[in-house]
Design a protein around this motif. Structure first.
Motif, PDB file in Angstrom:
ATOM      1  N   GLY A 179     -19.598   6.074  39.653  1.00  0.00           N
ATOM      2  CA  GLY A 179     -19.998   6.993  40.695  1.00  0.00           C
ATOM      3  C   GLY A 179     -21.426   6.754  41.118  1.00  0.00           C
ATOM      4  N   SER A 180     -21.966   7.683  41.884  1.00  0.00           N
ATOM      5  CA  SER A 180     -23.330   7.559  42.392  1.00  0.00           C
ATOM      6  C   SER A 180     -24.127   8.777  41.973  1.00  0.00           C
ATOM      7  CB  SER A 180     -23.325   7.443  43.918  1.00  0.00           C
ATOM      8  OG  SER A 180     -24.646   7.537  44.425  1.00  0.00           O
ATOM      9  N   THR A 181     -25.247   8.536  41.289  1.00  0.00           N
ATOM     10  CA  THR A 181     -26.127   9.646  40.926  1.00  0.00           C
ATOM     11  C   THR A 181     -26.997  10.059  42.101  1.00  0.00           C
ATOM     12  OG1 THR A 181     -27.747   8.056  40.068  1.00  0.00           O
ATOM     13  CG2 THR A 181     -26.162   8.976  38.503  1.00  0.00           C
ATOM     14  N   GLU A 182     -27.185   9.163  43.070  1.00  0.00           N
ATOM     15  CA  GLU A 182     -28.047   9.479  44.205  1.00  0.00           C
ATOM     16  C   GLU A 182     -27.460  10.596  45.052  1.00  0.00           C
ATOM     17  OE1 GLU A 182     -29.005   6.016  46.416  1.00  0.00           O
ATOM     18  OE2 GLU A 182     -30.002   5.004  44.738  1.00  0.00           O
ATOM     19  N   ASP A 183     -26.162  10.478  45.377  1.00  0.00           N
ATOM     20  CA  ASP A 183     -25.535  11.542  46.170  1.00  0.00           C
ATOM     21  C   ASP A 183     -24.553  12.362  45.341  1.00  0.00           C
ATOM     22  OD1 ASP A 183     -23.546   9.696  45.849  1.00  0.00           O
ATOM     23  OD2 ASP A 183     -23.355   9.201  47.978  1.00  0.00           O
ATOM     24  N   ASP A 184     -24.583  12.138  44.011  1.00  0.00           N
ATOM     25  CA  ASP A 184     -23.766  12.902  43.065  1.00  0.00           C
ATOM     26  C   ASP A 184     -22.284  12.895  43.452  1.00  0.00           C
ATOM     27  OD1 ASP A 184     -23.503  14.324  40.695  1.00  0.00           O
ATOM     28  OD2 ASP A 184     -23.539  16.252  41.729  1.00  0.00           O
ATOM     29  N   THR A 185     -21.766  11.703  43.658  1.00  0.00           N
ATOM     30  CA  THR A 185     -20.333  11.543  43.922  1.00  0.00           C
ATOM     31  C   THR A 185     -19.681  10.932  42.690  1.00  0.00           C
ATOM     32  OG1 THR A 185     -20.779   9.420  45.001  1.00  0.00           O
ATOM     33  CG2 THR A 185     -20.573  11.363  46.411  1.00  0.00           C
ATOM     34  N   TRP A 186     -18.474  11.380  42.398  1.00  0.00           N
ATOM     35  CA  TRP A 186     -17.815  11.053  41.134  1.00  0.00           C
ATOM     36  C   TRP A 186     -16.437  10.453  41.379  1.00  0.00           C
ATOM     37  CZ3 TRP A 186     -19.841  13.053  36.324  1.00  0.00           C
ATOM     38  CH2 TRP A 186     -20.960  13.875  36.463  1.00  0.00           C
ATOM     39  N   PRO A 187     -16.120   9.345  40.743  1.00  0.00           N
ATOM     40  CA  PRO A 187     -14.710   8.977  40.625  1.00  0.00           C
ATOM     41  C   PRO A 187     -14.067   9.955  39.637  1.00  0.00           C
ATOM     42  CG  PRO A 187     -16.169   7.129  40.091  1.00  0.00           C
ATOM     43  CD  PRO A 187     -17.000   8.360  40.111  1.00  0.00           C
ATOM     44  N   GLU A 188     -12.873  10.398  39.914  1.00  0.00           N
ATOM     45  CA  GLU A 188     -12.244  11.362  39.026  1.00  0.00           C
ATOM     46  C   GLU A 188     -10.723  11.273  39.109  1.00  0.00           C
ATOM     47  OE1 GLU A 188     -13.578  15.225  40.233  1.00  0.00           O
ATOM     48  OE2 GLU A 188     -13.037  14.923  42.332  1.00  0.00           O
ATOM     49  N   TYR A 189     -10.091  11.720  38.045  1.00  0.00           N
ATOM     50  CA  TYR A 189      -8.634  11.768  37.943  1.00  0.00           C
ATOM     51  C   TYR A 189      -8.003  10.409  38.227  1.00  0.00           C
ATOM     52  CZ  TYR A 189      -9.762  16.697  37.980  1.00  0.00           C
ATOM     53  OH  TYR A 189     -10.303  17.922  37.677  1.00  0.00           O
ATOM     54  N   ILE A 190      -8.469   9.435  37.474  1.00  0.00           N
ATOM     55  CA  ILE A 190      -7.892   8.092  37.504  1.00  0.00           C
ATOM     56  C   ILE A 190      -7.369   7.803  36.106  1.00  0.00           C
ATOM     57  CG2 ILE A 190      -8.304   5.645  37.946  1.00  0.00           C
ATOM     58  CD1 ILE A 190     -10.713   6.493  39.664  1.00  0.00           C
ATOM     59  N   HIS A 191      -6.113   7.360  36.004  1.00  0.00           N
ATOM     60  CA  HIS A 191      -5.492   7.090  34.715  1.00  0.00           C
ATOM     61  C   HIS A 191      -5.116   5.616  34.602  1.00  0.00           C
ATOM     62  CE1 HIS A 191      -3.993  11.533  34.082  1.00  0.00           C
ATOM     63  NE2 HIS A 191      -5.274  11.469  34.459  1.00  0.00           N
ATOM     64  N   PHE A 192      -5.264   5.083  33.398  1.00  0.00           N
ATOM     65  CA  PHE A 192      -4.808   3.725  33.088  1.00  0.00           C
ATOM     66  C   PHE A 192      -3.817   3.829  31.934  1.00  0.00           C
ATOM     67  CE2 PHE A 192      -9.156   3.516  34.653  1.00  0.00           C
ATOM     68  CZ  PHE A 192      -9.053   2.599  35.686  1.00  0.00           C
ATOM     69  N   ARG A 193      -2.629   3.283  32.107  1.00  0.00           N
ATOM     70  CA  ARG A 193      -1.586   3.430  31.097  1.00  0.00           C
ATOM     71  C   ARG A 193      -0.918   2.094  30.786  1.00  0.00           C
ATOM     72  NH1 ARG A 193       1.619   8.598  33.697  1.00  0.00           N
ATOM     73  NH2 ARG A 193      -0.065  10.163  33.476  1.00  0.00           N
ATOM     74  N   GLY A 194      -0.840   1.802  29.508  1.00  0.00           N
ATOM     75  CA  GLY A 194      -0.031   0.687  29.036  1.00  0.00           C
ATOM     76  C   GLY A 194      -0.536  -0.687  29.405  1.00  0.00           C
ATOM     77  N   LEU A 195      -1.839  -0.824  29.684  1.00  0.00           N
ATOM     78  CA  LEU A 195      -2.401  -2.117  30.045  1.00  0.00           C
ATOM     79  C   LEU A 195      -3.033  -2.771  28.817  1.00  0.00           C
ATOM     80  CD1 LEU A 195      -4.205  -1.042  33.347  1.00  0.00           C
ATOM     81  CD2 LEU A 195      -1.865  -1.912  33.086  1.00  0.00           C
ATOM     82  N   SER A 196      -3.114  -4.093  28.839  1.00  0.00           N
ATOM     83  CA  SER A 196      -3.788  -4.839  27.775  1.00  0.00           C
ATOM     84  C   SER A 196      -5.019  -5.521  28.350  1.00  0.00           C
ATOM     85  CB  SER A 196      -2.856  -5.886  27.159  1.00  0.00           C
ATOM     86  OG  SER A 196      -1.777  -5.258  26.492  1.00  0.00           O
ATOM     87  N   PHE A 197      -6.117  -5.495  27.586  1.00  0.00           N
ATOM     88  CA  PHE A 197      -7.383  -6.057  28.033  1.00  0.00           C
ATOM     89  C   PHE A 197      -7.803  -7.165  27.071  1.00  0.00           C
ATOM     90  CE2 PHE A 197      -7.085  -1.714  29.480  1.00  0.00           C
ATOM     91  CZ  PHE A 197      -7.595  -1.733  30.769  1.00  0.00           C
ATOM     92  N   ARG A 198      -8.181  -8.316  27.634  1.00  0.00           N
ATOM     93  CA  ARG A 198      -8.545  -9.465  26.806  1.00  0.00           C
ATOM     94  C   ARG A 198      -9.668 -10.272  27.448  1.00  0.00           C
ATOM     95  NH1 ARG A 198      -3.296 -12.925  24.674  1.00  0.00           N
ATOM     96  NH2 ARG A 198      -3.012 -11.837  22.693  1.00  0.00           N
ATOM     97  N   ASP A 199     -10.342 -11.038  26.600  1.00  0.00           N
ATOM     98  CA  ASP A 199     -11.177 -12.150  27.060  1.00  0.00           C
ATOM     99  C   ASP A 199     -12.398 -11.715  27.870  1.00  0.00           C
ATOM    100  OD1 ASP A 199      -9.144 -13.814  25.991  1.00  0.00           O
ATOM    101  OD2 ASP A 199      -8.048 -13.743  27.888  1.00  0.00           O
ATOM    102  N   THR A 200     -13.302 -10.990  27.221  1.00  0.00           N
ATOM    103  CA  THR A 200     -14.605 -10.746  27.837  1.00  0.00           C
ATOM    104  C   THR A 200     -15.682 -11.434  27.015  1.00  0.00           C
ATOM    105  OG1 THR A 200     -14.823  -8.663  26.638  1.00  0.00           O
ATOM    106  CG2 THR A 200     -13.982  -8.554  28.896  1.00  0.00           C
ATOM    107  N   THR A 201     -16.810 -11.672  27.635  1.00  0.00           N
ATOM    108  CA  THR A 201     -17.939 -12.311  26.970  1.00  0.00           C
ATOM    109  C   THR A 201     -18.752 -11.263  26.213  1.00  0.00           C
ATOM    110  OG1 THR A 201     -19.359 -12.015  28.901  1.00  0.00           O
ATOM    111  CG2 THR A 201     -18.081 -14.045  28.782  1.00  0.00           C
ATOM    112  N   TYR A 202     -19.762 -11.718  25.520  1.00  0.00           N
ATOM    113  CA  TYR A 202     -20.748 -10.824  24.933  1.00  0.00           C
ATOM    114  C   TYR A 202     -22.122 -11.280  25.392  1.00  0.00           C
ATOM    115  CZ  TYR A 202     -21.531 -14.621  21.580  1.00  0.00           C
ATOM    116  OH  TYR A 202     -21.812 -15.839  21.012  1.00  0.00           O
TER     117      TYR A 202
END
Length: 840
Positions: A451-474
């Motif tokens: 979201g944005s702290t400047e205008d205080d807008t929020w992403p909200e009510y988003i769901h992620f279900r049954g996904l697999s996450f792999r292969d990120t760097t450090y």
């Protein structure tokens, strides 16, 4: 092109009632971003079907009616992302109609931040090679490689030891030694009863010699102000000579001379042995033995004795032999964070260390991670370390191994990355490695909800279900080795985001990071395993901290492959969170941590409940399975209840080289003024220093817990005057080590415990009521009772159901029931007690 396509969709959706009514978009690795995404599979004509990219699906969903149940359904397969999926306020759902990103039922969907590596050809011997032009000239540092479902090993020296994954395969920092010793070098951490040190001297003439000690001590916080009578000297194995007059000097590194004893010495060689008989801390710098009754030492520039008299100075660190479990010996030149000294032969001369790093546990061994090698001085046997991770001194004995060294590529499963040439070298474990799939992580995150702290807008009510996450760097450099913030999913200034039934594996950092006022978010029923970092992390300061989030029903295992100061759930700053019904196993440090670093970074009103924590603190020390920090010195309101904690291990290097384990751990560790905390109904078994530790805290309540087999003691209270008004009530405390104590305290005062009563104690090793040992801060059991503690407690076998198999439920006739002990709902602990419908 994408922006133009999005505008076209907006135009069409506004004028086409069929598209305006659409609520589901389908995505497939075999899809096409030129299609509508309205169909789950391509039509017969091949003119429409699912989309191919997540970014396109996001753009399409944005124009759907917010009053519909909008979904993005991903077909099974691997989605190699070119960039993270960014979701903002415009991608929000509503409480009644959240936007759901989900896997097609029954199919496995993998979001990968990696790049497949193809074109392998066999080189010399068992080594295969592949060209990766985009990684040339240092543009992309490949430091992880996955083949099939397994992460491979960056070519290392020494090699890993499969049967000893934590203790084996290390080198140890070896500074050049000043064998003769010198003022300013010391022997420290010799506080354990039974520690001893021997020196050899050559007495010029027989006589009566005064023994002067140059030492530092600060035992007042631990309940004593003088080490007099607690340690001894022996001459050639003879009778004990007790050392007197060793008052606190004002600090462990504040040294002063004191005349402590008289030694009757004959002419010739002798062995002098110092022994810590009763415990207590003291640091030795030097000893002076003089037969001049009028001689008095001042500082380190010692005056000679009177003519005809004799003086022998012994540097404490220049001993012949010694034994001390935690002893440290300073014979070295000053430590530095950017210089790693090694012994001749530890690293073969001539090796090319360009692009190499060291995996190291610097300083006290509380943190660990990779640090870049900037150069090597073969003549001095010193590696120069460089980069942001150069933060703590490299001390004598710190353990490390080299990584990404071409000459070290000698084992199946190892690989080497030539950053300049853009080439990978690899020794495969099996001939079909290409068919299994070879992938190098390239993205540092996969999804960012921001979201944005400047205008205080929020992403909200988003769901992620049954996904697999792999292969990120450090990140090769992080701002603090105490806090790895890399993560696959970033949630910044967002609310009501739900991640459910997802799998996170073979990632370079954490699974999920919450930051920037994120609130009411949930991670539910996920599997998090084989991670470079930890599980879920909350960051920021008091003003911007995440609040009221939930992590429940998750399985977390084998964390901290890259960075070691991590946790299953790590609330570096955050309040109002619930951590429940998780099973967390095989971690290098914490299972759960709530930290308050000060008024500007507090963690209050958090709850850790019904969690199962097995084999924690496998690679670090001075730690607990559940740890809190309270440096704001305020009542935290944190609650730790109904958790099962087994096998809290701990590990540290030895100054002489080697590893000590188990070492310096507790089950529940309320560190640095942690106060106003409730510790209720937990089961803690097999720890090093005890099931519970209160360090400087006040108003903490420890009630209705089961503490079993702390190796040294079962509970500890350590600190100064602020440690007051604590309660230890109605606990079951059982131990089998005949040398262990019930409770110990440094800085003991009876006001430390407002109440200690109604407990059930049992040790099969001895009759506690008749024991004369120092079982308690007051001394023996009878002295403890005389002090007003445990006057209504009992000593009796608690009658566990099956302690040998960690079943600590009580039999119906247990004496604990008569004391008011309430049954712990063990059936609700861990993922087995998780009920998804209760947490959505």
């Amino acid at each position: 092109m994408i922006a133009a396509w999005s505008l076209l969709v907006l135009t069409v959706s506004a004028s086409d009632p069929a598209l305006a009514a659409q609520s589901t978009v389908y995505v497939s690795p075999k899809g096409d971003d030129g299609w509508s995404g309205a169909l789950q599979a391509p039509n017969a004509e091949g003119t429409d079907g699912p989309l191919r990219s997540l970014g396109k699906a996001r753009d399409v969903v944005r124009v759907f009616d917010r009053n519909l149940d909008r979904k993005v359904i991903l077909a099974g397969g691997v989605y190699y992302l070119d960039a993270p999926l960014l979701l903002g306020p415009e991608d929000s759902g509503t409480p009644e109609h959240p936007v759901v990103w989900m896997a097609q039922e029954g199919e496995t969907v993998v979001l990968s931040g990696g790049q497949p590596i193809a074109g392998w050809t066999q080189g010399e011997g068992d080594v295969w090679k592949a060209s990766v032009p985009e990684a040339g000239d240092g543009q992309w540092r490949i430091r992880q490689l996955r083949v099939g479902d397994e992460m491979q090993t960056l070519a290392r020296h020494p090699n890993a030891v499969p049967d000893e994954p934590y203790k084996g395969g290390w080198l140890f920092a070896r500074p050049k030694l000043n064998e003769a010793g010198a003022f300013g070098s010391t022997v420290a951490n010799i506080h354990t009863p039974g520690d001893w040190i021997e020196w050899e001297i050559d007495t010029p003439v027989a006589g009566s010699y005064a023994l002067w000690v140059y030492y530092g001590a600060l035992n007042a916080p631990f309940g004593r102000t003088d080490m007099a009578g607690r340690t001894t000297f022996q001459i050639d194995g003879g009778e004990d000579i007790t050392l007197e007059s060793l008052p606190d000097t004002g600090g462990w590194q504040t040294f002063a001379w004191s005349r402590c004893a008289t030694l009757p010495l004959t002419q010739g060689k002798h062995t002098l042995r110092w022994t810590n008989r009763q415990g207590g801390g003291i640091n030795f710098d030097a000893f002076a033995i003089c037969d001049d009754p009028n001689w008095t030492p001042q500082g380190t520039n010692l005056a000679p004795p009177a003519e005809g008299r004799h003086l022998t100075v012994i540097q404490a660190e220049a001993w012949k032999q010694a034994q001390g479990r935690e002893m440290t010996r300073d014979l070295t030149f000053p430590a530095s964070p950017d210089r790693l000294p090694f012994a001749e032969g530890d690293i073969p001369r001539g090796w090319d260390l360009t692009g190499a790093d060291v995996m190291i546990f610097p300083a006290w061994g509380w943190v660990g991670g990779p640090i870049l090698v900037g150069g090597v001085d073969w003549a001095e046997c010193v590696l120069t370390l460089t980069g942001q991770n150069v933060q703590q001194n490299v001390e004598r004995g710190n353990r490390y191994y080299l990584r990404n060294v071409r000459e070290a590529l000698d084992q199946p499963g190892e690989f080497f990355a030539d950053d300049q040439a853009g080439e990978l070298l690899y020794i495969p474990r099996s001939a079909d490695f290409e068919e299994q799939g070879v992938v190098a992580p390239r993205l540092d995150r996969l999804i960012e909800v921001r979201g944005s702290t400047e205008d205080d807008t929020w992403p909200e009510y988003i769901h992620f279900r049954g996904l697999s996450f792999r292969d990120t760097t450090y990140s090769p450099g992080i701002k603090s080795l105490y806090q790895d913030e890399d993560a696959a999913v970033w949630i910044d200034h967002a609310r009501d985001i739900v991640i459910e039934g997802c799998t996170f594996s073979q990632l370079g950092g954490n699974a999920v990071k919450f930051a920037v006022n994120s609130t009411r978010c949930k991670v539910l029923g996920c599997k998090i395993t084989h991670m470079g970092g930890g599980g879920v992390i909350m960051v920021d300061d008091t003003a911007t901290q995440p609040t009221d989030c939930t992590v429940a029903g998750c399985e977390m295992s084998f964390l901290g492959r890259i960075y070691k100061h991590v946790a299953g759930v790590y609330v570096t700053t955050g309040s109002g969170h619930r951590v429940a019904h998780n099973t967390i196993t095989d971690v290098p440090r914490y299972a759960v941590s709530f930290k308050s670093y000060g008024p500007n970074a507090v963690s209050h009103d958090n709850i850790a409940e019904y969690n199962e924590m097995l084999r924690t603190n496998l690679e670090t020390n001075d730690t607990g399975a559940i740890e809190t920090l309270g440096r704001d010195q305020q009542a935290s309101g944190n609650v730790i209840r109904y958790n099962l904690i087994l096998d809290v291990v701990g590990m540290k290097h030895l100054p002489e080289g080697g590893i000590i384990s188990p070492f310096y751990t507790w089950g529940v560790y309320l560190d640095d003024y942690s106060s106003g905390t409730q510790v209720i109904g937990n089961i803690v078994a097999r720890t090093y220093r005890g099931g519970y530790h209160n360090h400087l805290g006040f108003d903490n309540v420890v009630e209705n817990n089961v503490f079993v087999d702390g190796l040294l003691q079962q509970a500890e209270y350590n600190g100064a005057a602020e440690m007051r008004n604590n309660v230890f009530r109605r606990n079951i405390v059982v131990w089998s080590n005949a040398e262990a104590a019930y409770m110990r305290s440094g800085g003991w005062d009876r006001a430390v415990l407002r109440e200690c009563d109604g407990n059930l104690l049992w040790s099969a090793a001895e009759d506690l009521a008749q024991s004369t040992r120092g079982l308690t801060p007051e001394g023996a059991w009878v002295q403890w009772l005389a002090g007003g503690f445990d006057t209504h407690s009992r000593i009796a076998d608690p009658l566990f159901m099956d302690a040998a198999h960690d079943d600590y439920r009580l039999q119906p006739n247990s004496p604990a029931i008569g004391l008011g002990f309430e049954p712990i709902p063990v059936e609700r602990i861990g993922v087995g007690g998780y009920r998804a419908e209760e947490w959505r």
